[in-house]
Design a protein around this motif. Structure first.
Motif, PDB file in Angstrom:
ATOM      1  N   ALA A  35       9.417  29.446  81.527  1.00  8.68           N
ATOM      2  CA  ALA A  35       9.663  28.017  81.346  1.00  8.68           C
ATOM      3  C   ALA A  35      10.022  27.722  79.890  1.00  8.68           C
ATOM      4  O   ALA A  35       9.738  28.514  78.989  1.00  8.68           O
ATOM      5  CB  ALA A  35       8.432  27.217  81.749  1.00  8.68           C
ATOM      6  N   ILE A  36      10.662  26.586  79.676  1.00  4.47           N
ATOM      7  CA  ILE A  36      11.047  26.158  78.328  1.00  4.47           C
ATOM      8  C   ILE A  36      10.442  24.778  78.066  1.00  4.47           C
ATOM      9  O   ILE A  36      10.686  23.825  78.827  1.00  4.47           O
ATOM     10  CB  ILE A  36      12.577  26.083  78.162  1.00  4.47           C
ATOM     11  N   PHE A  37       9.659  24.679  77.000  1.00  2.48           N
ATOM     12  CA  PHE A  37       9.079  23.408  76.574  1.00  2.48           C
ATOM     13  C   PHE A  37       9.584  23.115  75.159  1.00  2.48           C
ATOM     14  O   PHE A  37       9.659  24.003  74.320  1.00  2.48           O
ATOM     15  CB  PHE A  37       7.550  23.473  76.590  1.00  2.48           C
ATOM     16  N   LEU A  38       9.934  21.864  74.923  1.00  2.00           N
ATOM     17  CA  LEU A  38      10.517  21.469  73.641  1.00  2.00           C
ATOM     18  C   LEU A  38       9.554  20.582  72.861  1.00  2.00           C
ATOM     19  O   LEU A  38       8.927  19.683  73.427  1.00  2.00           O
ATOM     20  CB  LEU A  38      11.836  20.720  73.863  1.00  2.00           C
ATOM     21  N   THR A  39       9.458  20.830  71.555  1.00  2.00           N
ATOM     22  CA  THR A  39       8.606  20.002  70.707  1.00  2.00           C
ATOM     23  C   THR A  39       9.130  18.580  70.619  1.00  2.00           C
ATOM     24  O   THR A  39       8.360  17.638  70.396  1.00  2.00           O
ATOM     25  CB  THR A  39       8.524  20.605  69.292  1.00  2.00           C
ATOM     26  N   THR A  40      10.445  18.403  70.787  1.00  2.00           N
ATOM     27  CA  THR A  40      11.050  17.083  70.666  1.00  2.00           C
ATOM     28  C   THR A  40      10.969  16.266  71.956  1.00  2.00           C
ATOM     29  O   THR A  40      11.099  15.048  71.908  1.00  2.00           O
ATOM     30  CB  THR A  40      12.523  17.220  70.256  1.00  2.00           C
ATOM     31  N   ARG A  41      10.797  16.938  73.097  1.00  2.00           N
ATOM     32  CA  ARG A  41      10.748  16.230  74.384  1.00  2.00           C
ATOM     33  C   ARG A  41       9.603  16.746  75.249  1.00  2.00           C
ATOM     34  O   ARG A  41       9.817  17.328  76.313  1.00  2.00           O
ATOM     35  CB  ARG A  41      12.073  16.377  75.121  1.00  2.00           C
ATOM     36  N   PRO A  42       8.352  16.528  74.815  1.00  2.00           N
ATOM     37  CA  PRO A  42       7.225  16.988  75.638  1.00  2.00           C
ATOM     38  C   PRO A  42       7.127  16.243  76.965  1.00  2.00           C
ATOM     39  O   PRO A  42       6.503  16.729  77.906  1.00  2.00           O
ATOM     40  CB  PRO A  42       6.008  16.709  74.749  1.00  2.00           C
ATOM     41  N   ASP A  43       7.765  15.065  77.040  1.00  2.00           N
ATOM     42  CA  ASP A  43       7.709  14.284  78.267  1.00  2.00           C
ATOM     43  C   ASP A  43       8.480  14.934  79.414  1.00  2.00           C
ATOM     44  O   ASP A  43       8.225  14.632  80.588  1.00  2.00           O
ATOM     45  CB  ASP A  43       8.290  12.888  78.017  1.00  2.00           C
ATOM     46  N   LEU A  44       9.412  15.844  79.108  1.00  2.00           N
ATOM     47  CA  LEU A  44      10.242  16.465  80.144  1.00  2.00           C
ATOM     48  C   LEU A  44       9.564  17.667  80.794  1.00  2.00           C
ATOM     49  O   LEU A  44       9.993  18.108  81.862  1.00  2.00           O
ATOM     50  CB  LEU A  44      11.589  16.899  79.550  1.00  2.00           C
ATOM     51  N   GLY A  45       8.538  18.206  80.156  1.00  2.00           N
ATOM     52  CA  GLY A  45       7.918  19.410  80.703  1.00  2.00           C
ATOM     53  C   GLY A  45       8.873  20.591  80.608  1.00  2.00           C
ATOM     54  O   GLY A  45       9.579  20.776  79.627  1.00  2.00           O
ATOM     55  N   ASP A  46       8.927  21.386  81.666  1.00  2.00           N
ATOM     56  CA  ASP A  46       9.808  22.556  81.697  1.00  2.00           C
ATOM     57  C   ASP A  46      11.246  22.093  81.908  1.00  2.00           C
ATOM     58  O   ASP A  46      11.579  21.520  82.938  1.00  2.00           O
ATOM     59  CB  ASP A  46       9.376  23.496  82.834  1.00  2.00           C
TER      60      ASP A  46
END
Length: 249
Positions: A34-45
């Motif tokens: 999975a990919i998680f972004l520091t800028t968009r934690p609201d999107l999840g993976d």
């Protein structure tokens, strides 16, 4: 570089004719990760359960990353010559697409790792070179030391070093013969490093309990002990037995 079979099934160009990956799948990370972004934690993976490649990175990250970060990601999924995957006679692949090289994301799959291994490049002789696996890129925004010997001080150094030296076992002459891909520090390295610093750790699992359930399951304290400490609210310490002295004559 030696890649696990789970990855070779999707990317046949990573197969080698001289070696096979020998670690069982049970010891490898999830694939694709999975990919998680520091800028968009609201999107999840944000990976959509896919392996990010040159063919689909625009589809996955369009509208999530800005133009500069998309360019950095493009560079991370673009093939470049490497010690075993190149167009010279000294290579370990028979696949035409494998002769074009490898990408950063072949080892650091989806900004994480597939468990691919390689020999540490800064040790000689050959018999002393130990096998190391590929580290994750998650959390490099707070990491301060990089490289197998922890000799690199920034993710920019790490990015540039991979292309110039680690891809060719630390041999600059071999790199020149096989087609090293020098990256421009001010634009290419900077763009690639900025994307890598966006990869975050997975969020911590949510706690199902509540404060009220904790109070219901806790041991009640007697009313008379709430205002003062007493023996009924805590286990009592065992009493010491007085030692009898033996009379002497």
């Amino acid at each position: 570089m030696v890649f696990p079979q789970t990855e070779i099934k999707l990317l046949a160009r990573l197969a080698r004719f001289d070696l096979d990956f020998d670690l069982p799948d049970a010891f490898l990370p999830e694939f694709p990760p999975a990919i998680f972004l520091t800028t968009r934690p609201d999107l999840g993976d944000v990976s959509q359960g896919k392996l990010v490649t040159l063919e689909n990175f625009q589809e996955i990250f369009g509208g999530i990353l800005n133009a500069k970060d998309l360019e950095g990601l493009r560079l991370l999924v673009t093939q470049a010559p490497q010690q075993q995957f190149n167009a010279t006679a000294d290579r370990k692949t028979e696949v035409a697409t494998g002769m074009q090289g490898v990408t950063c994301f072949d080892c650091h799959v989806n900004g994480h790792t597939s468990g691919a291994t390689h020999l540490v490049g800064d040790i000689r002789p050959q018999s002393h070179r130990r096998r190391i696996d590929t580290p994750t890129l998650r959390g490099v925004n707070i990491q301060r030391l990089f490289g197998s010997q922890r000799a690199l001080r920034s993710i920019e150094d790490f990015t540039e070093f991979e292309q110039r030296a680690a891809y060719f076992d630390g041999d600059h002459l071999t790199a020149a013969a096989k087609g090293v891909n020098p990256l421009e520090r001010g634009s290419q390295v900077h763009f690639m490093a900025e994307v890598q610093e966006l990869f975050d750790f997975p969020p911590a699992p949510a706690w199902a309990g509540t404060a009220s359930s904790t109070r219901r399951n806790s041991r009640p304290v007697p009313r008379k002990c709430r205002a003062r400490r007493c023996s009924s609210a805590r286990p009592s310490a065992p009493r010491a037995t007085p030692r009898r002295s033996t009379p002497t004559t």
